[in-house]
Design a protein around this motif. Structure first.
Motif, PDB file in Angstrom:
ATOM      1  N   ARG A 109       0.751  -2.932 -15.159  1.00  0.00           N
ATOM      2  CA  ARG A 109      -0.120  -4.016 -14.423  1.00  0.00           C
ATOM      3  C   ARG A 109       0.156  -4.731 -13.225  1.00  0.00           C
ATOM      4  O   ARG A 109      -0.883  -4.440 -12.317  1.00  0.00           O
ATOM      5  CB  ARG A 109      -0.837  -5.077 -15.408  1.00  0.00           C
ATOM      6  N   HIS A 110       1.158  -4.648 -12.907  1.00  0.00           N
ATOM      7  CA  HIS A 110       1.534  -5.605 -12.021  1.00  0.00           C
ATOM      8  C   HIS A 110       1.346  -4.607 -10.631  1.00  0.00           C
ATOM      9  O   HIS A 110       1.083  -4.910  -9.389  1.00  0.00           O
ATOM     10  CB  HIS A 110       3.186  -6.190 -11.674  1.00  0.00           C
ATOM     11  N   ILE A 111       1.634  -3.552 -10.454  1.00  0.00           N
ATOM     12  CA  ILE A 111       1.247  -1.979  -9.536  1.00  0.00           C
ATOM     13  C   ILE A 111       0.226  -2.123  -9.098  1.00  0.00           C
ATOM     14  O   ILE A 111      -0.406  -1.604  -8.541  1.00  0.00           O
ATOM     15  CB  ILE A 111       2.873  -0.985 -10.678  1.00  0.00           C
ATOM     16  N   ARG A 112      -0.592  -1.703 -11.047  1.00  0.00           N
ATOM     17  CA  ARG A 112      -2.064  -1.088 -10.822  1.00  0.00           C
ATOM     18  C   ARG A 112      -2.869  -2.656  -9.943  1.00  0.00           C
ATOM     19  O   ARG A 112      -3.870  -1.563  -8.966  1.00  0.00           O
ATOM     20  CB  ARG A 112      -1.989  -1.420 -12.148  1.00  0.00           C
ATOM     21  N   GLU A 113      -2.056  -4.185  -9.619  1.00  0.00           N
ATOM     22  CA  GLU A 113      -3.351  -5.273  -9.568  1.00  0.00           C
ATOM     23  C   GLU A 113      -2.426  -5.422  -7.725  1.00  0.00           C
ATOM     24  O   GLU A 113      -3.130  -6.023  -7.147  1.00  0.00           O
ATOM     25  CB  GLU A 113      -3.215  -6.357 -10.266  1.00  0.00           C
ATOM     26  N   HIS A 114      -1.092  -4.879  -7.548  1.00  0.00           N
ATOM     27  CA  HIS A 114      -0.847  -5.768  -6.424  1.00  0.00           C
ATOM     28  C   HIS A 114      -1.861  -4.789  -5.118  1.00  0.00           C
ATOM     29  O   HIS A 114      -1.556  -4.029  -4.559  1.00  0.00           O
ATOM     30  CB  HIS A 114       1.282  -5.201  -5.900  1.00  0.00           C
ATOM     31  N   PRO A 115      -1.843  -6.540  -4.923  1.00  0.00           N
ATOM     32  CA  PRO A 115      -2.125  -5.961  -3.316  1.00  0.00           C
ATOM     33  C   PRO A 115      -1.960  -5.602  -2.313  1.00  0.00           C
ATOM     34  O   PRO A 115      -2.585  -4.426  -1.436  1.00  0.00           O
ATOM     35  CB  PRO A 115      -2.967  -7.304  -2.996  1.00  0.00           C
ATOM     36  N   LEU A 116      -0.313  -5.827  -2.062  1.00  0.00           N
ATOM     37  CA  LEU A 116       0.228  -5.326  -0.855  1.00  0.00           C
ATOM     38  C   LEU A 116       0.867  -4.035  -0.720  1.00  0.00           C
ATOM     39  O   LEU A 116       0.624  -2.901  -0.101  1.00  0.00           O
ATOM     40  CB  LEU A 116       1.709  -6.152  -0.723  1.00  0.00           C
ATOM     41  N   ILE A 117       1.853  -3.797  -2.256  1.00  0.00           N
ATOM     42  CA  ILE A 117       2.046  -2.337  -2.475  1.00  0.00           C
ATOM     43  C   ILE A 117       0.462  -1.361  -2.674  1.00  0.00           C
ATOM     44  O   ILE A 117       1.028  -0.007  -2.315  1.00  0.00           O
ATOM     45  CB  ILE A 117       2.385  -2.212  -4.255  1.00  0.00           C
ATOM     46  N   GLY A 118      -0.123  -2.199  -3.344  1.00  0.00           N
ATOM     47  CA  GLY A 118      -1.091  -0.688  -3.626  1.00  0.00           C
ATOM     48  C   GLY A 118      -1.570  -0.239  -2.301  1.00  0.00           C
ATOM     49  O   GLY A 118      -1.988   0.412  -1.951  1.00  0.00           O
ATOM     50  N   GLY A 119      -2.006  -1.525  -1.450  1.00  0.00           N
ATOM     51  CA  GLY A 119      -2.371  -1.311  -0.087  1.00  0.00           C
ATOM     52  C   GLY A 119      -1.610  -0.028   0.507  1.00  0.00           C
ATOM     53  O   GLY A 119      -2.408   0.168   1.219  1.00  0.00           O
TER      54      GLY A 119
END
Length: 210
Positions: A109-119
């Motif tokens: 969930r954290h990886i999926r929603e993370h705005p920096l890493i995901g961005g």
């Protein structure tokens, strides 16, 4: 340009050290986070971060360092927050199995929603990819050890026989990275209930095997 200025990865440092900070440094790192999320790493400069933070370029250099140090410090803070979120998600759970399931779900969930890493993965996949594959050795070992230690602590708290948690922790890391690199799956990664079901069916049995 690389985001690492030492032999240890930011993740390894995040899991081992408690580096004090101050309000001005936090202000600069907040600005760096926003800058990197919006424009990525390649298109961002120290001057961009300084303007966004409302400070001088010299202040950024004195408080944080050059661009490499700025990126490392920004990622380091995110890694610490990630570790805290996972710990909070599993702290009150009664069994090792429950902690494994909820911890795995929290990681995805954290990886999926993370705005920096995901961005960054969306803006500059070629920049982030090495950190998840060829150059991920130190970070991989650090997060594997973190997860193994949490599983070990849960076993001790329950008074259960000790077993080697490293294989389970390693599989959790490898599976998480594979989902991050290729989210196509037979179950919905956006559905926590399906992620929990996968963890109970496929990961929990490994505890007994270990």
């Amino acid at each position: 340009m690389t985001a690492r200025s030492t032999d240890e990865s930011p993740l390894a440092l995040a899991l081992r050290e408690n580096v004090p900070t101050d309000a001005l440094s936090e202000q600069i790192l907040d600005a760096a986070r926003e800058q990197f999320m919006t424009f990525g790493l390649r298109r961002s400069t120290v001057d961009d971060v300084a303007r966004r933070a409302g400070v001088s370029r010299v202040t950024v250099y004195r408080r944080i360092g050059n661009k490499d140090s700025l990126v490392s410090a920004c990622l380091l803070r995110e890694y610490r927050r990630f570790v805290m979120e996972v710990d909070e998600a599993v702290a009150a759970l009664p069994t090792t199995e429950d902690r494994l399931v909820e911890g795995f779900t929290a990681v995805l969930r954290h990886i999926r929603e993370h705005p920096l890493i995901g961005g960054l993965l969306r803006l500059e996949p070629e920049t982030m990819l090495p950190f998840l594959t060829l150059d991920s050795g130190p970070a991989f070992l650090a997060i594997r050890e973190y997860l193994a230690e949490r599983l070990r602590e849960a076993r001790i708290a329950e008074g259960r026989p000790s077993s080697d948690p490293i294989p389970v922790a390693e599989l959790m890391v490898r599976i998480t990275v594979s989902f991050l690199l290729n989210p196509v799956s037979c179950f919905e990664l956006d559905d926590d209930s399906q992620v929990r079901e996968f963890a109970r069916r496929c990961l929990v049995p490994l505890l007994a095997a270990g």
